[in-house]
Design a protein around this motif. Sequence first.
Motif, mmCIF file in Angstrom:
data_model
loop_
_atom_site.group_PDB
_atom_site.id
_atom_site.type_symbol
_atom_site.label_atom_id
_atom_site.label_comp_id
_atom_site.label_asym_id
_atom_site.label_seq_id
_atom_site.Cartn_x
_atom_site.Cartn_y
_atom_site.Cartn_z
ATOM 1 N N ASP A 1 70.945 92.618 23.982
ATOM 2 C CA ASP A 1 70.584 93.978 23.577
ATOM 3 C C ASP A 1 71.740 94.659 22.842
ATOM 4 O OD1 ASP A 1 68.100 93.701 24.675
ATOM 5 O OD2 ASP A 1 68.567 94.766 26.534
ATOM 6 N N TYR A 2 72.966 94.406 23.299
ATOM 7 C CA TYR A 2 74.139 95.007 22.653
ATOM 8 C C TYR A 2 74.258 94.538 21.204
ATOM 9 C CZ TYR A 2 79.033 95.950 21.552
ATOM 10 O OH TYR A 2 80.187 96.366 20.942
ATOM 11 N N LEU A 3 74.113 93.238 20.990
ATOM 12 C CA LEU A 3 74.244 92.699 19.637
ATOM 13 C C LEU A 3 73.123 93.194 18.724
ATOM 14 C CD1 LEU A 3 75.229 89.026 20.527
ATOM 15 C CD2 LEU A 3 76.718 90.773 19.527
ATOM 16 N N ILE A 4 71.921 93.267 19.267
ATOM 17 C CA ILE A 4 70.764 93.677 18.457
ATOM 18 C C ILE A 4 70.832 95.149 18.091
ATOM 19 C CG2 ILE A 4 68.253 93.967 18.448
ATOM 20 C CD1 ILE A 4 68.129 91.476 20.283
ATOM 21 N N PHE A 5 71.098 95.991 19.078
ATOM 22 C CA PHE A 5 70.978 97.437 18.869
ATOM 23 C C PHE A 5 72.322 98.125 18.617
ATOM 24 C CE2 PHE A 5 67.357 96.209 21.651
ATOM 25 C CZ PHE A 5 66.338 96.479 20.748
ATOM 26 N N LYS A 6 73.307 97.875 19.478
ATOM 27 C CA LYS A 6 74.589 98.550 19.325
ATOM 28 C C LYS A 6 75.346 98.064 18.087
ATOM 29 C CE LYS A 6 74.565 101.094 23.115
ATOM 30 N NZ LYS A 6 74.642 102.571 23.096
ATOM 31 N N MET A 7 75.350 96.761 17.880
ATOM 32 C CA MET A 7 76.035 96.195 16.720
ATOM 33 C C MET A 7 75.179 96.269 15.466
ATOM 34 S SD MET A 7 79.078 95.233 17.657
ATOM 35 C CE MET A 7 79.553 94.085 16.359
ATOM 36 N N GLY A 8 73.888 96.522 15.648
ATOM 37 C CA GLY A 8 72.992 96.667 14.516
ATOM 38 C C GLY A 8 72.684 95.384 13.769
ATOM 39 N N LEU A 9 72.830 94.237 14.449
ATOM 40 C CA LEU A 9 72.573 92.964 13.777
ATOM 41 C C LEU A 9 71.083 92.686 13.622
ATOM 42 C CD1 LEU A 9 75.264 90.686 15.479
ATOM 43 C CD2 LEU A 9 75.399 91.843 13.264
ATOM 44 N N GLY A 10 70.277 93.262 14.486
ATOM 45 C CA GLY A 10 68.850 92.981 14.447
ATOM 46 C C GLY A 10 68.525 91.702 15.188
ATOM 47 N N LEU A 11 67.267 91.559 15.555
ATOM 48 C CA LEU A 11 66.849 90.418 16.366
ATOM 49 C C LEU A 11 66.997 89.093 15.639
ATOM 50 C CD1 LEU A 11 65.589 89.269 18.914
ATOM 51 C CD2 LEU A 11 63.332 89.875 18.031
ATOM 52 N N GLN A 12 66.566 89.029 14.380
ATOM 53 C CA GLN A 12 66.596 87.763 13.658
ATOM 54 C C GLN A 12 68.015 87.280 13.402
ATOM 55 O OE1 GLN A 12 64.700 87.824 9.792
ATOM 56 N NE2 GLN A 12 64.494 85.619 9.729
ATOM 57 N N MET A 13 68.886 88.156 12.902
ATOM 58 C CA MET A 13 70.263 87.756 12.620
ATOM 59 C C MET A 13 71.004 87.391 13.893
ATOM 60 S SD MET A 13 72.582 87.074 10.493
ATOM 61 C CE MET A 13 71.792 87.656 8.987
ATOM 62 N N THR A 14 70.795 88.166 14.961
ATOM 63 C CA THR A 14 71.441 87.855 16.238
ATOM 64 C C THR A 14 71.000 86.486 16.739
ATOM 65 O OG1 THR A 14 71.551 90.197 16.822
ATOM 66 C CG2 THR A 14 71.753 88.617 18.618
ATOM 67 N N SER A 15 69.713 86.198 16.632
ATOM 68 C CA SER A 15 69.186 84.912 17.094
ATOM 69 C C SER A 15 69.808 83.749 16.333
ATOM 70 C CB SER A 15 67.663 84.881 16.940
ATOM 71 O OG SER A 15 67.055 85.903 17.704
ATOM 72 N N ILE A 16 69.933 83.887 15.025
ATOM 73 C CA ILE A 16 70.508 82.816 14.207
ATOM 74 C C ILE A 16 71.978 82.599 14.556
ATOM 75 C CG2 ILE A 16 71.141 82.145 11.853
ATOM 76 C CD1 ILE A 16 68.614 83.617 10.903
ATOM 77 N N LEU A 17 72.738 83.682 14.612
ATOM 78 C CA LEU A 17 74.167 83.579 14.900
ATOM 79 C C LEU A 17 74.418 82.983 16.277
ATOM 80 C CD1 LEU A 17 75.533 86.963 13.474
ATOM 81 C CD2 LEU A 17 75.806 84.673 12.495
#
Length: 264
Positions: free
Chosen positions: A42-58
């Motif tokens: 949740d931190y990476l998706i929302f706080k860091m603003g990476l989004g679900l797709q980019m976070t999943s790939i990384l």
Amino acid sequence: MTYPVAATADTPQIRFNKVPEVTPYFWAIKIMATTVGETGADYLIFKMGLGLQMTSILMAVVLVAILIWQFRTDRYTPWVYWLAVTMISVVGTLITDSLSDGYGVPLGVSTAVFIVALIMTFAVWYLREHTLSIHSIDTPAREGFYWLAVLFTFALGTAAGDLLAERLGLGYLPSTFLFGAAILVVIGLWRAGIIGAVTAFWLAYILTRPLGASFGDFLSQPLPNGGLGLGTTTTSLVFLGVILALVGYLTLSGVDREDNARAE
């Protein structure tokens, strides 16, 4: 890949188990890694603003790199092993979130799919290796089955936990107590001799995922949503700090390492 130590005509191959002994430290770190998987994603998706797709790939790329490192070790190494578990916790969460939020797959369907996938993994693993014991994760094939099963337990636990806490409206704290009670039932069945140690371990392993995820959401989610409002940043950092301290202790003490390796 360096599972067995090189053997000669006069010396047998030595196989080292690649996972730790099951101790209270094991369960404590596993549950906290589960919580970090939930709040960290949740931190990476929302706080860091990476989004679900980019976070999943990384995170998938990072996980592959860590698992390659884990497979290349010749025995259980606390830092590498628990780093892999924590990252699988994050990726397992992201898989379920991607299915439900990205593709609209109902959580009930995701839960059923992951149950089937986990059962099939165990079935193929047992048919090939004739054991599901974590005390014999000493070949590449067994370790491959082990990590695949672990990944499915995390994805399943995320789906089941979200299904109960959010979709069915049970709430985060009641869900935590429910899964905790289920683990106590498993322990009771094992102590009564109704189920074996291997079955009890995997049932508890599966249940600790939604337990940790529900507890993590309870700590991090805002008060109006049924949480304590600590936020994903604080929750993730606190649990990561405790995990680092425990893993450091295990590295120095070696209390969760098997004393004996298998000789062949």
